[in-house]
Design an enzyme around this catalytic site. Structure first.
Site, PDB file in Angstrom:
ATOM      1  N   ASP A 220     -22.973  -0.858 -31.141  1.00 21.02           N
ATOM      2  CA  ASP A 220     -24.285  -0.256 -30.856  1.00 21.02           C
ATOM      3  C   ASP A 220     -25.384  -0.620 -31.846  1.00 21.02           C
ATOM      4  O   ASP A 220     -26.321   0.176 -32.056  1.00 21.02           O
ATOM      5  CB  ASP A 220     -24.149   1.270 -30.812  1.00 21.02           C
ATOM      6  CG  ASP A 220     -23.439   1.762 -29.573  1.00 21.02           C
ATOM      7  OD1 ASP A 220     -23.158   0.942 -28.687  1.00 21.02           O
ATOM      8  OD2 ASP A 220     -23.143   2.974 -29.506  1.00 21.02           O
TER       9      ASP A 220
ATOM     10  N   HIS B 245      -2.181  -7.143 -47.787  1.00 20.40           N
ATOM     11  CA  HIS B 245      -2.992  -8.047 -46.968  1.00 20.40           C
ATOM     12  C   HIS B 245      -4.453  -8.032 -47.392  1.00 20.40           C
ATOM     13  O   HIS B 245      -5.302  -8.659 -46.748  1.00 20.40           O
ATOM     14  CB  HIS B 245      -2.849  -7.612 -45.499  1.00 20.40           C
ATOM     15  CG  HIS B 245      -3.194  -8.665 -44.503  1.00 20.40           C
ATOM     16  ND1 HIS B 245      -4.091  -8.448 -43.476  1.00 20.40           N
ATOM     17  CD2 HIS B 245      -2.774  -9.942 -44.353  1.00 20.40           C
ATOM     18  CE1 HIS B 245      -4.198  -9.542 -42.747  1.00 20.40           C
ATOM     19  NE2 HIS B 245      -3.417 -10.453 -43.250  1.00 20.40           N
TER      20      HIS B 245
END
Length: 481
Positions: free
Chosen positions: A406, A222
């Site tokens: 974050d 993939h």
């Protein structure tokens, strides 16, 4: 004494017992995730003949069999160390949480950390293919390409014509495509490229024979990798297909792709050369493939190119995402086309949300298969109950695989948030430690959020019982999808 008419029933029973019982024993002895084992056992019990065939092609666990011989590939590690500007993590100014994650990914996947890279992020097909094809056009020596899907459509035709033209100019081109994903990339198109001088191989071609050891159709490559002249690279979730420019029945496909320039190219190169050895048995290594690339001035980011798949001892990308999510203190934003998280990833998301972290998951309102959509929807209730915010992208098909945390850590790559990507497919993600890239990906997420519908627990709980039952049944098969 048995009547003649009862013999077929007894024969069928004997065939059933002598086929299903050993297969179920094999599944149990593999000591997999109990949910996954139970799913296969249910398939074998209720759909015995079909279940047995599906197991032969889709169910066997090749991770322990090492279908890629790492021992044979370790010579690739003879990369000229003096040419690699690898980051000295312990003596860097990075936070302890970043150092911890970098050490993890270096230990579980041998992913080196490189500092000083130029990173550009693309979120629409026009910009993506303009940048990708533009860099390929500039190539003078060598192009390495690896895609899951290469379609025989307008973009695919333009892609082939470009490669043929560059090959005629003396550029050496190596191409890997997945046999199943690139089903429409037929032999005539392949032969056209070979005749032009392009070297190409399919990854794990399927052999439709009922044999225990050779059927690896369940393990697909993939990954998306492009490296031009060993200096510029691309990775992300985009394939070679029109759907990113003109859409399909799901609408325009929204994906994330990134261009990398700098020392981190060595990570992409190593991943490609490992796969190239697997498909061609040609070992390519040395200075030519790993030239000295200095850090780019004024680029403080750190990048690790992380691969995972049945060739590795650990579920590398999944472990990295788990540690990254559990380190969050403010927010975790996730984009994924399929939301079928393993227990460890679901636990990380729920724990973060319960601890006060702003956790948001964005997935498409509709997917390309009803089964995966129902299965993805089955995870929404327990996510909402933990405080995870769920957004359904209604503008088109959300195919992006990106996570940002974050304003510090982000990852972009090929891995969906599902069992198949974490446990079965050959995948590749770039883990980026950089405020600039994280903020950019956060802003992209928030812009996409304006095209979404947020799901509330109250409205989700009021769906028809028939819909919830359908989703729960689909979820039994989540490890197999």
């Amino acid at each position: 004494m048995f009547h003649l008419s009862s013999i077929p029933e007894w024969l069928l029973l004997c065939i059933y017992l002598f086929t299903m019982a050993p297969t179920i024993v094999v599944i149990l002895l593999e000591n997999r995730n109990p949910v996954k084992s139970l799913a296969w056992i249910l398939v074998l019990i209720f759909l015995p003949l079909l279940g047995f065939i599906l197991y032969l092609y889709l169910g066997q666990d090749y991770r322990k069999q090492k279908i890629v011989a790492k021992k044979s590939i370790r010579r690739l590690h003879n990369r000229p160390k003096e040419n690699l500007e690898e980051l000295d993590v312990d003596n860097s100014s990075l936070s302890e949480s970043k150092k911890h994650l970098i050490h993890l990914l270096k230990n579980n996947s041998e992913a080196l950390a490189f500092q000083g890279n130029d990173i550009r992020i693309y979120t629409n097909g026009v910009d993506t293919f303009d940048a990708l094809f533009g860099e390929i056009e500039k190539a003078t020596k060598e192009i390495h390409i690896e895609f899951y899907i290469i379609e025989d459509d307008e973009v695919g035709k333009k892609f082939r014509e470009l490669l043929i033209r560059k090959a005629s100019q003396g550029v050496r081109i190596r191409l890997i495509f997945d046999f199943v994903g690139s089903f429409h990339f037929k032999r005539p198109q392949q032969n056209e490229l070979r005749a032009a001088g392009v070297e190409l191989y399919s990854f794990l071609p399927a052999h439709f024979k009922i044999t225990i050891r050779k059927n690896r159709i369940n393990y697909r490559n993939h990954r998306k990798i492009v490296i031009i002249d060993g200096s510029v690279g691309f990775t992300g979730g985009v394939n070679i297909a029109d759907r990113y420019l003109t859409g399909n029945k799901l609408g325009m496909w929204r994906d994330t792709f990134m261009r990398i320039e700098g020392p981190a190219i060595h990570g992409l190169q190593y991943a490609f050369l490992t796969d190239w050895f697997f498909v061609s048995r040609q070992l390519l290594s040395g200075d030519h493939f790993f030239p000295y690339i200095p850090p780019i001035p004024d680029r403080d980011n750190v990048v690790q190119v992380v691969t995972s798949g049945p060739d590795s001892d650990w579920e590398n990308i999944q472990q990295g995402i788990f540690v990254a999510v559990t380190s969050a203190t403010r927010y975790v934003y996730v984009q994924t086309p399929y939301f079928m998280p393993t227990d460890i990833v679901m636990s990380a998301l729920q724990t973060a949300a319960l601890g006060g972290v702003d956790v948001r998951v964005m997935m498409p309102e509709k997917t390309d298969t009803p089964m995966t959509q129902s299965c993805s929807y089955s995870y929404i209730t327990q996510s909402l109950e933990a405080g995870v915010k769920i957004y359904l992208y209604r503008n088109a098909f959300m195919h992006s695989k990106a996570i940002v945390i974050d304003d510090e850590i982000s990852t972009v790559g090929s891995a969906n948030m599902d069992f198949r990507s974490y446990e079965q497919n050959f995948e590749l993600n770039a883990f980026i430690y950089d405020q600039k890239s994280a903020v950019e990906l956060k802003e992209i997420f928030l812009a996409d959020q304006q095209l979404c519908t947020e799901i509330t627990l109250e409205e989700w709980s009021n769906r028809p019982i028939s819909t919830r039952i359908k989703e729960s049944v689909a979820r039994l098969f989540s490890p197999l999808l």
